[in-house]
Scaffold this motif. Structure first.
Motif, PDB file in Angstrom:
ATOM      1  N   HIS A  15      50.318  28.224  37.804  1.00  0.00           N
ATOM      2  CA  HIS A  15      50.428  29.364  36.992  1.00  0.00           C
ATOM      3  C   HIS A  15      50.764  29.028  35.592  1.00  0.00           C
ATOM      4  O   HIS A  15      50.583  30.013  34.664  1.00  0.00           O
ATOM      5  CB  HIS A  15      51.387  30.611  37.576  1.00  0.00           C
ATOM      6  CG  HIS A  15      52.857  29.775  37.534  1.00  0.00           C
ATOM      7  ND1 HIS A  15      53.329  28.973  38.469  1.00  0.00           N
ATOM      8  CD2 HIS A  15      53.849  30.104  36.810  1.00  0.00           C
ATOM      9  CE1 HIS A  15      54.591  28.585  38.157  1.00  0.00           C
ATOM     10  NE2 HIS A  15      55.076  29.525  37.089  1.00  0.00           N
ATOM     11  N   PRO A  63      50.753  32.757  32.773  1.00  0.00           N
ATOM     12  CA  PRO A  63      50.160  33.153  34.183  1.00  0.00           C
ATOM     13  C   PRO A  63      48.862  33.834  33.961  1.00  0.00           C
ATOM     14  O   PRO A  63      48.805  34.784  33.147  1.00  0.00           O
ATOM     15  CB  PRO A  63      51.154  33.539  34.845  1.00  0.00           C
ATOM     16  CG  PRO A  63      52.332  33.258  34.049  1.00  0.00           C
ATOM     17  CD  PRO A  63      51.906  33.003  32.766  1.00  0.00           C
ATOM     18  N   ASP A  64      47.837  33.666  35.001  1.00  0.00           N
ATOM     19  CA  ASP A  64      46.813  34.606  35.075  1.00  0.00           C
ATOM     20  C   ASP A  64      46.119  34.920  33.714  1.00  0.00           C
ATOM     21  O   ASP A  64      45.848  35.942  33.336  1.00  0.00           O
ATOM     22  CB  ASP A  64      47.222  35.994  35.564  1.00  0.00           C
ATOM     23  CG  ASP A  64      46.114  37.051  35.889  1.00  0.00           C
ATOM     24  OD1 ASP A  64      44.952  36.291  36.325  1.00  0.00           O
ATOM     25  OD2 ASP A  64      46.482  38.107  35.807  1.00  0.00           O
ATOM     26  N   THR A  89      44.418  29.967  34.683  1.00  0.00           N
ATOM     27  CA  THR A  89      45.617  29.588  35.575  1.00  0.00           C
ATOM     28  C   THR A  89      45.815  30.794  36.515  1.00  0.00           C
ATOM     29  O   THR A  89      45.244  31.924  36.624  1.00  0.00           O
ATOM     30  CB  THR A  89      46.945  29.781  34.356  1.00  0.00           C
ATOM     31  OG1 THR A  89      46.861  30.971  33.698  1.00  0.00           O
ATOM     32  CG2 THR A  89      46.740  28.775  33.599  1.00  0.00           C
ATOM     33  N   LYS A  90      46.627  30.341  37.400  1.00  0.00           N
ATOM     34  CA  LYS A  90      47.064  31.085  38.553  1.00  0.00           C
ATOM     35  C   LYS A  90      47.910  32.313  38.260  1.00  0.00           C
ATOM     36  O   LYS A  90      48.610  32.131  37.353  1.00  0.00           O
ATOM     37  CB  LYS A  90      47.504  30.510  39.879  1.00  0.00           C
ATOM     38  CG  LYS A  90      46.426  29.289  40.341  1.00  0.00           C
ATOM     39  CD  LYS A  90      47.018  28.782  41.550  1.00  0.00           C
ATOM     40  CE  LYS A  90      45.914  27.800  41.971  1.00  0.00           C
ATOM     41  NZ  LYS A  90      46.341  27.021  43.002  1.00  0.00           N
ATOM     42  N   VAL A  91      48.070  33.491  39.066  1.00  0.00           N
ATOM     43  CA  VAL A  91      49.156  34.489  39.035  1.00  0.00           C
ATOM     44  C   VAL A  91      50.200  33.811  39.513  1.00  0.00           C
ATOM     45  O   VAL A  91      50.520  33.219  40.644  1.00  0.00           O
ATOM     46  CB  VAL A  91      48.498  35.537  39.910  1.00  0.00           C
ATOM     47  CG1 VAL A  91      49.549  36.705  39.902  1.00  0.00           C
ATOM     48  CG2 VAL A  91      47.246  36.298  39.366  1.00  0.00           C
ATOM     49  N   ALA A  92      51.277  33.978  38.787  1.00  0.00           N
ATOM     50  CA  ALA A  92      52.739  33.761  38.939  1.00  0.00           C
ATOM     51  C   ALA A  92      53.192  34.292  40.325  1.00  0.00           C
ATOM     52  O   ALA A  92      52.729  35.445  40.709  1.00  0.00           O
ATOM     53  CB  ALA A  92      53.936  33.945  37.882  1.00  0.00           C
TER      54      ALA A  92
END
Length: 168
Positions: A15, A63-64, A89-92
């Motif tokens: 994230h 994140p995201d 990036t990934k979601v937190a």
């Protein structure tokens, strides 16, 4: 002449971090990497990284979020930027809250916490207060969760972490 690197890729994406790597095509010993929003102008925009390795760790990302990356070798006569590579990036994963521990018997407790979005699995950790001997359990059911096998008369400390998607 310097060769523009190819095969940019992102790995170990979380994230808030990512590792960017590429394949050098020449004998270059240093590169410049620019990171920005998709469509940015690498000549005037983005964050600049300089490295002597064909791998660069990016930290403190949002994140995201979608990022675009370009790289070029450091050369005396200049070099072209690579083709852009885009990654996200990934979601937190939100942290659980309102943790409560209720004794059920001298050897067991019921651990409960408030559910958060996206989390379907949790890491429940506990240890005696005066020890670093921590136990960890992967909890794949909604709380509350019964912890058994505790030593009567010993005080324990508990914590819970949410695990989302590929976080575990």
């Amino acid at each position: 002449d310097c060769e523009t690197p190819t095969q940019l890729m992102a790995s170990s994406v979380t994230h808030d971090a990512a590792q960017i790597s590429w394949v050098p095509l020449g004998i270059e010993a240093a590169w410049e990497l620019r990171v920005g929003a998709p469509g940015f102008d690498p000549e005037t925009e983005g964050d600049l990284y300089q490295t002597e390795s064909p791998v660069q760790e990016l930290i403190n990302l949002l994140p995201d979020t979608e990022y675009e990356v370009v790289v070029r070798p450091v050369c005396t006569n200049g070099a072209e930027w690579s083709k852009p590579y885009v990654f996200s990036t990934k979601v937190a994963c939100p942290a659980p809250y309102d943790l409560s521990v209720v004794p059920v018997s001298p050897q067991s407790v019921l651990v409960d916490w408030a559910l958060t979005e996206r989390a379907e699995t949790w890491r429940l950790s506990y240890r005696p207060v005066n020890s670093y001997d921590r136990q960890e359990l992967l909890v794949e059911q909604a709380p509350p969760f019964l912890v058994e096998g505790l030593t009567p008369g010993v005080q324990y400390t508990f914590s819970v972490a949410s695990l989302c998607g590929e976080d575990y």
